[in-house]
Motif scaffolding. Sequence first.
Motif, PDB file in Angstrom:
ATOM      1  N   GLN A  23     -17.476   0.098  46.507  1.00 14.09           N
ATOM      2  CA  GLN A  23     -17.729   1.366  45.817  1.00 14.09           C
ATOM      3  C   GLN A  23     -17.990   1.152  44.323  1.00 14.09           C
ATOM      4  N   ARG A  24     -17.277   0.210  43.709  1.00 18.76           N
ATOM      5  CA  ARG A  24     -17.395   0.045  42.255  1.00 18.76           C
ATOM      6  C   ARG A  24     -18.606  -0.778  41.832  1.00 18.76           C
ATOM      7  N   GLU A  25     -18.973  -1.754  42.635  1.00 27.34           N
ATOM      8  CA  GLU A  25     -20.031  -2.684  42.212  1.00 27.34           C
ATOM      9  C   GLU A  25     -21.374  -2.010  41.941  1.00 27.34           C
ATOM     10  N   PRO A  26     -21.849  -1.094  42.800  1.00 31.60           N
ATOM     11  CA  PRO A  26     -23.147  -0.469  42.498  1.00 31.60           C
ATOM     12  C   PRO A  26     -23.158   0.249  41.152  1.00 31.60           C
ATOM     13  N   ALA A  27     -22.042   0.879  40.798  1.00 31.04           N
ATOM     14  CA  ALA A  27     -21.978   1.554  39.504  1.00 31.04           C
ATOM     15  C   ALA A  27     -22.058   0.555  38.365  1.00 31.04           C
ATOM     16  N   MET A  28     -21.493  -0.632  38.582  1.00 33.29           N
ATOM     17  CA  MET A  28     -21.534  -1.653  37.541  1.00 33.29           C
ATOM     18  C   MET A  28     -22.951  -2.206  37.382  1.00 33.29           C
ATOM     19  N   VAL A  29     -23.682  -2.328  38.488  1.00 33.94           N
ATOM     20  CA  VAL A  29     -25.084  -2.758  38.401  1.00 33.94           C
ATOM     21  C   VAL A  29     -25.869  -1.769  37.555  1.00 33.94           C
TER      22      VAL A  29
END
Length: 940
Positions: A23-29
């Motif tokens: 869940q968090r990784e796409p937002a970080m990209v």
Amino acid sequence: MADYKHTINLPQTDFPMKAGLAQREPAMVRAWEERRTYEKLREVARGRPRFVLHDGPPYANGAIHIGHAVNKILKDIVVKSRSLDGFDSPYIPGWDCHGLPIELQVEKGHGRPGQKLDAQAFRAACRAYAQEQIELQRADFKRLGVLGDWDRPYLTMSPRYEAQQLRAFGRIIRNGHLYKGVKPVYWCLDCRSALAEAEVEYEEKISPAIDVAFRVTDRAELAARIALPAATLGAVPVDVVIWTTTPWTLPANQAVALRAEFRYVLVRARRDGEPRALIVAAELLEACRARWDLAEVSVLAQFEGRALEGLKLAHPFQDRQVPVVLGEHVTLDAGTGAVHTAPGHGQEDFAVGQRYGLAVTNPVGPDGTFLPDTPLVAGLKVDAANAVIIEALRKAGRLLHHEPYSHSYPHCWRHKTPVIFRATPQWFISMERAGLRANTLRDIRAVEWTPAWGEQRISGMIESRPDWCISRQRTWGVPIPLFVHRQTGERHPRTDELIEAAAARVEQGGIDAWFALAPGELLGADAQHYEKVTDVMDVWADSGMSFECVGTERPEVAAPVDLYLEGSDQHRGWFHSALLMSEALYERAPYRGVLTHGFTVDEKGRKMSKSLGNVVAPQKVMNSLGADVLRLWVAATDYANEMSVSDEILKRMADSYRRMRNTLRFLLGNLHGFDPKRHALPAGQLLALDRWMLLRTHALQAEVLEAYRRYSFHLIYQKVHNFCSVELGGLYLDVIKDRMYTTPAAGSARRSAQTVMFHIAECMVRWLAPILSFTTEEVWRYLPGERRESVFHETWHAPPQPPADAIDWAALLKLRAGVTRELEGLRDTGAIGAPLDARVEVHCVPEERPRFAALGDELRFLLITSEAQVHEAASAPAGGVAAFGAGEAGVWITVRPSSDPKCVRCWHRRPDVGSDARHPQLCARCVSNVEGPGEQRRFV
């Protein structure tokens, strides 16, 4: 009963315990893109020494698979680690866009060029398809956490790239490497095009193996050559017998090859009751006798193969004669020691034919059908021709044996179908004419190959490879920009000028500008004498020239670059083609180093296959466990060998990930309220255990950095995971909990531990940043102190160097292990509930006492017991056990339950609990920590 919870310094952090990577990784990209993290890194790194990893372009066809993920993650680890190491390390991703796989995809919807679409519209459809695939792959590569110039990748189909490729091709011509010739090349009947060696893979194939008799036309000459009385032969005809698995090539036969130094025999025998006289290699006679069912075999003569050179033989089903020739390619591995030679259908046959001036005939058309004027098999496909030829040989009495034969055979890597060798007019880059082979072999030795066996592998390939057939008869590719004379075939005398004119047009309009070009536009009146070449370049030339085409446009990555990194199959692919292109252009290698990784297999060592159900899709992993778990698996696996992956392996890797994440979270939680500028202590003021831990961190950092520089990423995983599990979780962090939780928040004992934890966290977040890119970027936001926007904008942390101690920490930790063993025994019996319920006495011979008494009363904090005392003793006390096991005498320990009361705040059992009437449940130490100046520690 008083509540002392508010006096305990428990960890506090907003860093989540649950990773929630998916869940968090796409937002970080998205955040990296919005903050322009990569572009800012280029600004931060400007002026540093340069380290360039040049991206080998993946093919723009289909979703990425686990092999793509391995490759891109390894590259990202290299680039990020080099940046942390103080280099300016740009990463420009690329895509290979031309070639047959894309044509085949377009043909599925539109048919071949000319059926539904003309050639120009077909190329437009190929371009559109390639662009679609690039967008899909780019999204997945970014989702893996790979930082790079994703908005400005290099594409081999971009007009500027194509134009530079033409200019480089012109330089290769000027350097004397190009020629046109008729040679046998790998030919795919489905592609209807020549193939490069890198486009061929070997698979098992069942072929018709036949033994065929080539009759000696002059028996008297034979007898004279082998010193045999002519009368000995009588009236029996003599045959030289060949063995072949390609009967369809016999129409193009021009000779029979023997090995000069091999011993051959002329034998007389009976077969099916008829007398025969046969010539075979002496070493293979017995195998031939059994295969042909010969009887009454007698050897009439023995001689070397060179004795028959030039002897004339009758073709077995055509009315013509062929000579005996000598060749080094003849072996005794199988067959008869005599090799059917068709220069139009084999590279070794061609080489022999050139020495003897044999004709190069190719009666097979591009679709695998024999030409109309071919005797016996006109109009037949090559496979169908096999049966017709075998039957003709049988009827003529020239077939001695026929059987199915399973062997390794070249197949088209795209279609998975057998290829043929077929002599056609093609453009070649010569390995010899301008010293290309010698120069390449010279420069291979100067490259750093990882693993080291890569040097021998590619050297062997260069030593034995034929000239590079660079032309292809396809539609979607970079053209060979030449005009050749209609009668002589010679290139136009203004070729240099014409190539530059073509490149200028292609730079504006892409490759269509060449295909739409009327020769008269450039040649004027000469156009009537010259024709435009319609072939395109081998797609390996496109990617092979990437160092040149990208480096010309982007000087920051100009060759020679520091590293090429691809799978181990690329010794015959991209490493190979780039090396030859660079040598042909500049007489140097395009790279200083080459790193190869193995292929992915499942936990049983099997290749990934949909039919086996063992495919691990990176998209699925990223959407469940997260990209960081996939990245950790890549780093943890020794890429020098096959890389095993499965759902179970990844689940275990997720457990390892949690261990490291929890360690980082513990550090962050205990750094609450710590400002490194105001609270960090100088190295000389740290407690002894903290100094020792800082030295361990220094030592580990040196090992981690060396492993990054040697590309030994699996060692980094092992060392850092062990550090988290053993030295931190199993020792240091466990020991300092008492000090962190119970001493005054601003006291020097607690600040000492916080100082070291801060430096450990600063080091660890950088050690793991190239691998756990999402997690470390998340950690970065929670670390105390001023810092740059991203961990990727940093270099390695430089922790302070503490002074060395005289304390023998190795001996103390060994003692601690012995005590822990005894404590576990007491817990198992129920004698104690926790280590703090115990007291320890250490008895040792006088010479050992200083080592174990060095910590004084603070030894108990290292052992995590309520009491620990050191005594001198000449021998083991009653109830004492050897501290270090049976092998080492002189130190004994006694571990017993403590009878002292328990402090409700620190849980230590101390005789002074209740000594202060205001705090009847606290030990004296805790009273001082709650109301007084706080305890003072020196060691632990």
